[in-house]
Enzyme design. Sequence first.
Site, PDB file in Angstrom:
ATOM      1  N   TRP A 114      -9.636 -11.297   4.214  1.00  0.00           N
ATOM      2  CA  TRP A 114      -9.053 -10.163   3.498  1.00  0.00           C
ATOM      3  C   TRP A 114      -8.595 -10.748   2.176  1.00  0.00           C
ATOM      4  CZ3 TRP A 114      -4.215  -8.764   1.527  1.00  0.00           C
ATOM      5  CH2 TRP A 114      -4.029  -7.390   1.282  1.00  0.00           C
TER       6      TRP A 114
ATOM      7  N   CYS B 122      -6.753 -12.018   7.293  1.00  0.00           N
ATOM      8  CA  CYS B 122      -7.676 -13.132   7.524  1.00  0.00           C
ATOM      9  C   CYS B 122      -7.567 -13.597   8.980  1.00  0.00           C
ATOM     10  CB  CYS B 122      -7.439 -14.335   6.630  1.00  0.00           C
ATOM     11  SG  CYS B 122      -7.638 -13.976   4.888  1.00  0.00           S
TER      12      CYS B 122
ATOM     13  N   HIS C  96      11.885  21.587  -3.419  1.00  0.00           N
ATOM     14  CA  HIS C  96      12.508  20.888  -4.553  1.00  0.00           C
ATOM     15  C   HIS C  96      11.467  20.205  -5.440  1.00  0.00           C
ATOM     16  CE1 HIS C  96      16.537  21.729  -3.165  1.00  0.00           C
ATOM     17  NE2 HIS C  96      16.193  21.308  -1.953  1.00  0.00           N
TER      18      HIS C  96
ATOM     19  N   GLU D 108       4.408   9.963   9.170  1.00  0.00           N
ATOM     20  CA  GLU D 108       3.364   9.218   9.879  1.00  0.00           C
ATOM     21  C   GLU D 108       2.047  10.007   9.894  1.00  0.00           C
ATOM     22  OE1 GLU D 108       2.891   6.342  10.693  1.00  0.00           O
ATOM     23  OE2 GLU D 108       1.353   6.368  12.239  1.00  0.00           O
TER      24      GLU D 108
ATOM     25  N   LYS E 203      -5.066  -5.282   9.410  1.00  0.00           N
ATOM     26  CA  LYS E 203      -4.115  -4.957  10.472  1.00  0.00           C
ATOM     27  C   LYS E 203      -2.790  -5.693  10.296  1.00  0.00           C
ATOM     28  CE  LYS E 203      -3.265  -3.173  14.593  1.00  0.00           C
ATOM     29  NZ  LYS E 203      -3.040  -1.716  14.543  1.00  0.00           N
TER      30      LYS E 203
ATOM     31  N   ASN F 293      -5.547 -18.923   6.106  1.00  0.00           N
ATOM     32  CA  ASN F 293      -4.932 -17.599   6.062  1.00  0.00           C
ATOM     33  C   ASN F 293      -3.578 -17.770   5.397  1.00  0.00           C
ATOM     34  OD1 ASN F 293      -3.941 -15.033   6.583  1.00  0.00           O
ATOM     35  ND2 ASN F 293      -3.391 -15.516   8.702  1.00  0.00           N
ATOM     36  N   GLY F 294      -3.251 -16.903   4.436  1.00  0.00           N
ATOM     37  CA  GLY F 294      -1.964 -16.994   3.758  1.00  0.00           C
ATOM     38  C   GLY F 294      -2.149 -17.139   2.260  1.00  0.00           C
TER      39      GLY F 294
ATOM     40  N   GLU G 282      -4.820   6.915   5.327  1.00  0.00           N
ATOM     41  CA  GLU G 282      -5.364   5.610   5.682  1.00  0.00           C
ATOM     42  C   GLU G 282      -6.803   5.695   6.172  1.00  0.00           C
ATOM     43  OE1 GLU G 282      -3.042   4.090   8.911  1.00  0.00           O
ATOM     44  OE2 GLU G 282      -3.477   2.007   8.399  1.00  0.00           O
TER      45      GLU G 282
ATOM     46  N   ARG H 151      -8.297  -8.201  11.261  1.00  0.00           N
ATOM     47  CA  ARG H 151      -7.398  -8.918  10.356  1.00  0.00           C
ATOM     48  C   ARG H 151      -7.937  -8.998   8.936  1.00  0.00           C
ATOM     49  NH1 ARG H 151      -3.587 -11.728  13.054  1.00  0.00           N
ATOM     50  NH2 ARG H 151      -3.217 -13.008  11.224  1.00  0.00           N
TER      51      ARG H 151
ATOM     52  N   LYS I 102      -1.374   8.427   8.323  1.00  0.00           N
ATOM     53  CA  LYS I 102      -2.616   8.293   9.108  1.00  0.00           C
ATOM     54  C   LYS I 102      -3.765   8.982   8.380  1.00  0.00           C
ATOM     55  CE  LYS I 102      -1.732   6.047  11.173  1.00  0.00           C
ATOM     56  NZ  LYS I 102      -1.010   4.945  11.709  1.00  0.00           N
TER      57      LYS I 102
HETATM   58  O1  M6R Z   1       2.512  -5.179  12.249  1.00  0.00           O
HETATM   59  P1  M6R Z   1       3.468  -4.234  11.593  1.00  0.00           P
HETATM   60  O2  M6R Z   1       3.887  -3.128  12.468  1.00  0.00           O
HETATM   61  O3  M6R Z   1       4.644  -4.943  10.990  1.00  0.00           O
HETATM   62  O4  M6R Z   1       2.649  -3.605  10.389  1.00  0.00           O
HETATM   63  C1  M6R Z   1       3.294  -2.820   9.421  1.00  0.00           C
HETATM   64  C2  M6R Z   1       2.302  -1.988   8.648  1.00  0.00           C
HETATM   65  O5  M6R Z   1       1.443  -2.824   7.911  1.00  0.00           O
HETATM   66  C3  M6R Z   1       1.464  -1.102   9.576  1.00  0.00           C
HETATM   67  O6  M6R Z   1       2.279  -0.291  10.351  1.00  0.00           O
HETATM   68  C4  M6R Z   1       0.510  -0.214   8.767  1.00  0.00           C
HETATM   69  O7  M6R Z   1       1.235   0.695   8.004  1.00  0.00           O
HETATM   70  C5  M6R Z   1      -0.427   0.498   9.741  1.00  0.00           C
HETATM   71  N1  M6R Z   1      -1.726  -0.087   9.684  1.00  0.00           N
HETATM   72  C6  M6R Z   1      -0.590   1.940   9.457  1.00  0.00           C
HETATM   73  O8  M6R Z   1      -1.437   2.539  10.390  1.00  0.00           O
END
Ligand code: M6R
Length: 596
Positions: free
Chosen positions: A74, A2, A492, A469, A591, A100-101, A476, A28, A473
Site C-alpha cells: 500500500w 502492506c 442548519h 457509519e 485494512k 511495512n511502515g 468507501e 493490507r 460505508k
Molecule cells: O483497525 P481500526 O479499527 O483501528 O481501523 C480504523 C479505521 O481505519 C477503519 O475503521 C476504517 O475506517 C474502516 N475500513 C472503514 O470501513
Amino acid sequence: MCGIIGCVGRGAETLDTLVHGLSKLEYRGYDSAGVAMAGDGIALCKTAGEIDELRGALADRSLAGSVGIGHTRWSTHGPPTDGNAHPHQDCHGDVAVVHNGIIENYQRLRDELVGAGHTFTSDTDTEVVPHLIEDALEAGHDPEAAVREAVSRLEGSYAIAAVVAGTEAVFAARNDSPLVLGIDDGATYLASDVPAFRDFTDRVVYLADGEFARLDGDGWTVTDHSGDRVEKTVDTVDWDPEETGKSGYDHFMLKEIHEQPRALRQCLRGRVDEMAGSVDIDDLGDLSPTGVQFVACGTSYHAAMYGAHLFRDAGIPAQAFLASEYATATPPIGDALVVGVTQSGETADTLSALRAARKRGARTMVVTNTVGSTAARECDHALYIRAGPEIGVAASKTFSSQLAALNLLALGTTSTTDTREIIAALRDLPGDLQRVLDESAAEAVAETYVDSDAYFFIGRGYQYPVALEGALKMKEITYKHAEGFASGELKHGPLALVTEKTPVFAVVTGDGEQARKTVGNVKEVEARDAPVVAVTDGRSDVERYADHVLEIPETHQRTAAVLANAHLQMVSYHVANKLGRNIDKPRNLAKSVTVE
Ligand code: M6R
C-alpha cells in the site's frame, strides 16, 4: 498497510506458500506485490497490481531457493510501479528486503548512501535498508549482525524481513508495525498477520517492538537489539482457517455481514449472567472510571461515539475523540480511563493517542478484535470483541461486535437502572439480526437508488453514529458522495444539498422525543421532494413520510443501532455490487492503517 510474509522449511513449496500467504494479506494493501527467494543467490519477481498480476509474472519463471520473503504493498513513498514494488535490493543483488511502515530518516540515509556510491532504483524509503545491510556485510558483519546494524540506523516505524544470498535464513525486525511468527513442525513462518500462514499452523509468537527474529533450518530465535535471546510465549489462535475464506459468498464483505449474528454470540458468550442481571468480563478488575475518553478512527470512531453515549447515559462524563486529533483534547483527569477502539489494534493514529494518554498518566484500555496486537500489548486492559477475522477492507461485523462489547464494558463498569432490559436485548440481538439479514429489502432499495447523485443519512442519539457509519460505508465501497448528519443538523446547512435525486436514509427507532423530532426532520426532507428511506421499528409514524421502509424488530435503542446498521451495510453493499466496484478492496484504502 502492506503485508509481509516469510517462510523457511517448506522446500519446493516455498514459493507457493509465499504467494498463498500474500493472497491472505491482500486486505493490507494491494497495489503491487513481489517475492524473493534466497539460495546461492537471490531470485526475485515483483510487479505493480494485485497478487494475480504477480501470479501471472511468476507463471513463466521458476525462482530457485529454499527460503523466501514476500510483500503486498500500500504505497506511501512513490507510486505503485514495478520498480517501487518490494522486495528491494542492494547494489549487487545479494540482499532482498520487504518493509511495512515509514522510515522517517530515509532521505538523510539515502543521501549518505548515494554519496558513498550506492545506486538506488526506486522512490521508496525502504530501499535504504538493503543498502545499509550491504555496507554492514562489507564491513565484515555476518548476515544477522548486518541486519541488526542496518536497523540500528532507522528511525520511524518498520516491520522488516530480509534474505541474504548464501544464507538459508529469514531475518526480521519490528518497531511499531506488527510481525508474528507461525511455528510448525519443520517449518517456520513470519507475517504481518496470522491469516498468512493459518492454513499451516495455529501456533504463533508475537514479536514486540525492538525485537529481531531469525528463522532457519534449526527453527527460530528472537533476540533484542543487543543480540540477547528473548524468551517468547507460543500462543495458539482459536479460529479456523475456514474463517479466512469466502465460504461461497461473492465477497468477503457479504460473508462478514452475514457472520454478524455468530460474531455477536461469540462476543457475548460467557460474559453475561442473565439470571443475576450482571456482566462479567475478564481483565477488567474492579474498574469504575470517573470519566472516559474514547480514541479511534473511521468506523471504530463511530463505535467510540456510541460508547461515549453509553457512559454518559450511566452518568459518567465521556467523550469520543478522533485519534488523530487527540493531541487537542483536555488531558484525562483523576481516575479517567482512556479507551482505544480499534479492530486491528495496529492503527497508528490510535496507538499514538493511547501512548499520549499513558504519558499523561491515564489508565488505558483497548477494545479490539486482535489478540496480540500492539494496542492489546501496550494497554493496561484489553477487551476482545471476538468477531473472528475480518478480511473485507470495509469494517462490517467488527462494528457490530464493537457496539456489543462496548455495551458489556459500560454495564460491567457502571450502574444503570435498566441493566436487565439491556441484557435481554443483547441476548436477543443475534436472533433479531439474523431476521433483519434474512428479510432485508436493502437490495430493492439499492436497485432504486443506484444512480443517485448523493446519499444522506440522518439519526439522533444512538442512531447518530449509525448515520455516520452508513455514510462512510457508502463512500468507501461505492465511491459515491454520501454524508451522515445528526438529524437536527440537517436544517442548519446541509438541507441545501437535498434534491429529488438525493435519497435520505432516516434511522428512526422508538416512540420517544428523539424519534418524534427526527420524524419532524424527515418531513422537512420530504417537503423538498427528496426520496426518504426509513430504517425503523415502526413505533413512530415515520413510515407515512417514507418512500421505502427497512424494518427492524422492536428492541432497546442501543441494540436497534446494530440492527439498523445492518440494513445500511446491505444497501451500500448492493449499490457497490451493481456499480461493479471492487468491494473487498476499495481503491486507495487498506485494512490496517499503520501510518499517521
Ligand atoms: O483497525 P481500526 O479499527 O483501528 O481501523 C480504523 C479505521 O481505519 C477503519 O475503521 C476504517 O475506517 C474502516 N475500513 C472503514 O470501513
